[in-house]
Design a protein around this motif. Structure first.
Motif: not given
Length: 385
Positions: A14-28
C-alpha cells in the motif's frame, strides 16, 4: 470463543506511487509472461500505461485483455481464460474495479488448472491449482483484492459466486493515486459499497463471524466515514483517497471471512435485471434492510454507529440503531446519488420479481441477523421504491 478461520491475501502493498513497483513484484511472483485483465475504461483513462511501463522496465511481457464489463457474464470470463492460455501466461494481473479483479481471479484459476467454471459455483468447490495472481484496484469499494469471491452473471439476470481461498491473490497492490480520476458518483457508490461490507460483516450471523473481522470492520468504517464526502467533493484529496482505498480493503478482509447478508442479496437482482452499478444497488436498499434487521441486531448497530457517524455517540444507545439507519439513508442524497428505486428506472410492478430473485441468494441470506422471507423482501423493496 468459537472456532473460526481467517484467510486473506498473502501480501499487501500500500502507498502512493507503489504502482511503480509492479514490474519487480510481477517478475518475482508471476513470471515473465503475464495476462493483464482490465476494462475499456482503464484503457481510455490512460491508467493502463501506469501498469505496463513498470512491467516493460522489469522485462515482463504482458498480454492485455480489456473486454471486461460490469457484472461480467460467463462468456467474458471464458474469453479471458482462452486469451491467457493462448498467450502462455505464467501469471495474471487484475487491474480495475471489482469486475476486472473478479475476472482475473477466475482466469488465474481456470487457466492454471483443470477445473470448469460450471463446476465451481458455490462455496469451497474451487480447489486449484491456479496461476500466480496480483490484483490492483482502481476503485475504493469492492475489496475484491483481498476476498476469495468472484461474482459472475449467469444466464440473462442471475448472479452466481465462486467462493474459495484458492482465488485469494498472492499480492494486493493498492496505490491511492490510481483512484484520483474516479468521477464523484463512482467514488460515492463504491464508497457506500465498502461501508455495506463492513456493516454486514460486523452483524453477520455467519458462524465464522470473528474478532478479527469485527476489528477490521470498525477500522474500515472509521476511515470511510471521515473521508467519503471529502473524496466525493475533491477527487484529488490524497488523504481522503488513501483512507477510502485502505478502508475498502479492510472492509473486504472483514466480509471475506464474516460474509455479507441481505443488503447484498437484495442488491444483486437490481444490478442483474436493471444494470444498476453494484455500489448504488446496495445504497438503495441499505437503510431499509438496517431498519428490518434492527429487532435482531440493534445492539450491534449501536456499537458501530459512531464509527461511521461520530455524532451518533451522543444518541442514547436504545435509539442509536434507528438513528444509524436514518443517517445511512442520508448518505446517497449527500453524495448526489439516486436514493429511490424509481430514480434508477425500476417500475413498481417489477418489485415482486425482484423479491423472488432475491430469495435465490441463499448463500447470503443465511448470514442475515434476522430471517427474511419473500414477503419481507417485497416490503423492503416497496419502502425503497
Amino acid at each position: 470463543m468459537s472456532p473460526f478461520t481467517f484467510n486473506t491475501a498473502k501480501s499487501i502493498v500500500f502507498g502512493d506511487g507503489v504502482i511503480a513497483r509492479l514490474g519487480d513484484i510481477a517478475a518475482r511472483e508471476a513470471g515473465r509472461r503475464v495476462a493483464l485483465v482490465t476494462d475499456a475504461g482503464i484503457m481510455r483513462s490512460g491508467l493502463i500505461e501506469r501498469a505496463l511501463a513498470p512491467l516493460r522496465a522489469a522485462g515482463v511481457e504482458a498480454s492485455v485483455f480489456d473486454a471486461v464489463v460490469a457484472d461480467p457474464p460467463e462468456d467474458v470470463v471464458l474469453a479471458a481464460v482462452e486469451a491467457a492460455r493462448d498467450f502462455g501466461a505464467t501469471g495474471v494481473i487484475g487491474l480495475g474495479g471489482g469486475s476486472s479483479m473478479d475476472v482475473a481471479k477466475l482466469v488465474a484459476l481456470l487457466a492454471g488448472g483443470g477445473e470448469s467454471l460450471a463446476d465451481i459455483y458455490g462455496v469451497g468447490l474451487a480447489r486449484g491449482p491456479r496461476l500466480p495472481l496480483i490484483l490492483v484496484p482502481t476503485t475504493s469499494g469492492t475489496g475484491s483484492e483481498v476476498t476469495p469471491i468472484s461474482i459472475v452473471t449467469t444466464g440473462e439476470n442471475e448472479k452466481k459466486g465462486v467462493v474459495s481461498p484458492a482465488i485469494l491473490p498472492d499480492v494486493a497492490l493498492l496505490d491511492p493515486e490510481l483512484t484520483f480520476g474516479l468521477p464523484p458518483h463512482v467514488t460515492a457508490a463504491t464508497g457506500i459499497d465498502a461501508m455495506v461490507h463492513a456493516i454486514e460483516a460486523y452483524a453477520s450471523a455467519s458462524p465464522n463471524n470473528n474478532p478479527l473481522s469485527r476489528m477490521l470492520a470498525r477500522q474500515a468504517l472509521q476511515l470511510l466515514g471521515r473521508s467519503l464526502l471529502a473524496a466525493v467533493q475533491d477527487g484529488a484529496d490524497a488523504a481522503a483517497r488513501g483512507n477510502m482505498l485502505l478502508g475498502a480493503m479492510l472492509a473486504g478482509q472483514a466480509f471475506a471471512n464474516s460474509p455479507v447478508a441481505a443488503v447484498h442479496a437484495l442488491a444483486y437482482p437490481i444490478g442483474g435485471r436493471y444494470h444498476v452499478p453494484h455500489g448504488l444497488s446496495n445504497a438503495l436498499v441499505l437503510p431499509h434492510v438496517i431498519r428490518f434487521n434492527a429487532p435482531a441486531a440493534a445492539p450491534l448497530y449501536a456499537e458501530i454507529a459512531a464509527d461511521l457517524f461520530p455524532e451518533l455517540a451522543e444518541v442514547p444507545e436504545a435509539a442509536r440503531a434507528d438513528a444509524f439507519a436514518e443517517a445511512l439513508g442520508g448518505l446517497a442524497p449527500a453524495c448526489r446519488l439516486e436514493s429511490r428505486l424509481r430514480d434508477v428506472g425500476i417500475p413498481q410492478e417489477a418489485l415482486p420479481t425482484l423479491a423472488a430473485d432475491a430469495m435465490r441468494q441463499t448463500r447470503l441470506l443465511v448470514n442475515n441477523p434476522r430471517p427474511l422471507t419473500e414477503a419481507d423482501a417485497l416490503s423492503i423493496y416497496r419502502q425503497a421504491w
